[in-house]
Design an enzyme around this catalytic site. Structure first.
Site, PDB file in Angstrom:
ATOM      1  N   ASP A  16       0.864  -1.176   0.000  1.00 50.92           N
ATOM      2  CA  ASP A  16       0.000   0.000   0.000  1.00 50.92           C
ATOM      3  C   ASP A  16       0.907   1.235   0.000  1.00 50.92           C
ATOM      4  O   ASP A  16       1.875   1.288   0.766  1.00 50.92           O
ATOM      5  CB  ASP A  16      -0.887  -0.019   1.239  1.00 50.92           C
ATOM      6  CG  ASP A  16      -2.005   0.999   1.208  1.00 50.92           C
ATOM      7  OD1 ASP A  16      -1.750   2.164   0.834  1.00 50.92           O
ATOM      8  OD2 ASP A  16      -3.130   0.645   1.574  1.00 50.92           O
ATOM      9  N   GLN A  69     -14.191   2.248   1.871  1.00 50.06           N
ATOM     10  CA  GLN A  69     -13.654   1.797   0.586  1.00 50.06           C
ATOM     11  C   GLN A  69     -13.402   3.015  -0.291  1.00 50.06           C
ATOM     12  O   GLN A  69     -14.326   3.714  -0.686  1.00 50.06           O
ATOM     13  CB  GLN A  69     -14.611   0.825  -0.110  1.00 50.06           C
ATOM     14  CG  GLN A  69     -14.058   0.247  -1.395  1.00 50.06           C
ATOM     15  CD  GLN A  69     -15.017  -0.739  -2.060  1.00 50.06           C
ATOM     16  OE1 GLN A  69     -16.208  -0.792  -1.746  1.00 50.06           O
ATOM     17  NE2 GLN A  69     -14.486  -1.528  -2.975  1.00 50.06           N
ATOM     18  N   HIS A  79     -10.649  -5.546  -2.545  1.00 49.69           N
ATOM     19  CA  HIS A  79      -9.287  -5.792  -2.083  1.00 49.69           C
ATOM     20  C   HIS A  79      -9.281  -6.045  -0.582  1.00 49.69           C
ATOM     21  O   HIS A  79     -10.179  -5.624   0.140  1.00 49.69           O
ATOM     22  CB  HIS A  79      -8.358  -4.629  -2.436  1.00 49.69           C
ATOM     23  CG  HIS A  79      -8.754  -3.301  -1.866  1.00 49.69           C
ATOM     24  ND1 HIS A  79      -9.810  -2.557  -2.350  1.00 49.69           N
ATOM     25  CD2 HIS A  79      -8.217  -2.578  -0.850  1.00 49.69           C
ATOM     26  CE1 HIS A  79      -9.907  -1.431  -1.663  1.00 49.69           C
ATOM     27  NE2 HIS A  79      -8.958  -1.424  -0.741  1.00 49.69           N
ATOM     28  N   PHE A  80      -8.256  -6.751  -0.159  1.00 51.10           N
ATOM     29  CA  PHE A  80      -8.034  -7.010   1.258  1.00 51.10           C
ATOM     30  C   PHE A  80      -6.741  -6.325   1.668  1.00 51.10           C
ATOM     31  O   PHE A  80      -5.766  -6.323   0.925  1.00 51.10           O
ATOM     32  CB  PHE A  80      -7.929  -8.516   1.529  1.00 51.10           C
ATOM     33  CG  PHE A  80      -9.252  -9.213   1.507  1.00 51.10           C
ATOM     34  CD1 PHE A  80      -9.986  -9.392   2.675  1.00 51.10           C
ATOM     35  CD2 PHE A  80      -9.770  -9.704   0.324  1.00 51.10           C
ATOM     36  CE1 PHE A  80     -11.207 -10.034   2.651  1.00 51.10           C
ATOM     37  CE2 PHE A  80     -10.994 -10.351   0.289  1.00 51.10           C
ATOM     38  CZ  PHE A  80     -11.714 -10.520   1.456  1.00 51.10           C
ATOM     39  N   HIS A  81      -6.750  -5.776   2.871  1.00 50.63           N
ATOM     40  CA  HIS A  81      -5.565  -5.185   3.476  1.00 50.63           C
ATOM     41  C   HIS A  81      -4.969  -6.202   4.443  1.00 50.63           C
ATOM     42  O   HIS A  81      -5.700  -6.798   5.238  1.00 50.63           O
ATOM     43  CB  HIS A  81      -5.930  -3.947   4.314  1.00 50.63           C
ATOM     44  CG  HIS A  81      -6.505  -2.820   3.545  1.00 50.63           C
ATOM     45  ND1 HIS A  81      -5.772  -1.708   3.218  1.00 50.63           N
ATOM     46  CD2 HIS A  81      -7.748  -2.620   3.039  1.00 50.63           C
ATOM     47  CE1 HIS A  81      -6.538  -0.851   2.552  1.00 50.63           C
ATOM     48  NE2 HIS A  81      -7.746  -1.398   2.427  1.00 50.63           N
TER      49      HIS A  81
END
Length: 131
Positions: free
Chosen positions: A28, A91, A97-99
């Site tokens: 990220d 979001q 998506h996954f963090h």
């Protein structure tokens, strides 16, 4: 084309952590903590409700694999896996998506704030869900 689609297609650069034919994991650019990684599908799905079940199974397997990789290589003992669906949930990119967020003692990121149901509120919610 959304920014995650552009990253997945190679149009935009990223710090790739993992990649296979359907999935990409990358750092990220605004991390909560060092090693904060996003796991996305290469196919565009806006949110959790839109992804076919087998694609979701593959995606969560990659989340597990990348979580273990990060834990082994970066040496942290805990992490959060989060997914935000919809603007009100935080979001900011309309691409599922996954963090994976590494956690360290004293990182300043405490647990979620917890509340309590008002009298009768839980019963009303269950009634709505199950009717």
């Amino acid at each position: 084309m959304c920014i995650f689609c552009q990253i997945a297609s190679g149009e935009l650069p990223s710090y790739k952590v993992y990649e296979d034919e359907k999935t990409l994991a990358f750092l990220d650019i605004t991390p909560v903590s060092p090693g904060h990684t996003l796991v996305v599908t290469k196919t565009h799905y806006q949110d959790l409700e839109n992804i076919p079940e087998m694609e979701l199974v593959n995606l969560i397997k990659v989340v597990k694999k990348v979580s273990q990789l990060l834990k082994d290589k970066l040496g942290f003992n805990g992490y959060n896996v989060t997914n935000n669906n919809g603007v009100l949930a935080g979001q900011t990119i309309p691409h599922l998506h996954f963090h994976i967020i590494p956690r360290h003692a004293g990182d300043g990121h405490g647990p979620w704030q917890h509340g309590q149901y008002q009298p009768g509120e839980a019963e009303e919610i269950i009634k709505k869900i199950t009717s």
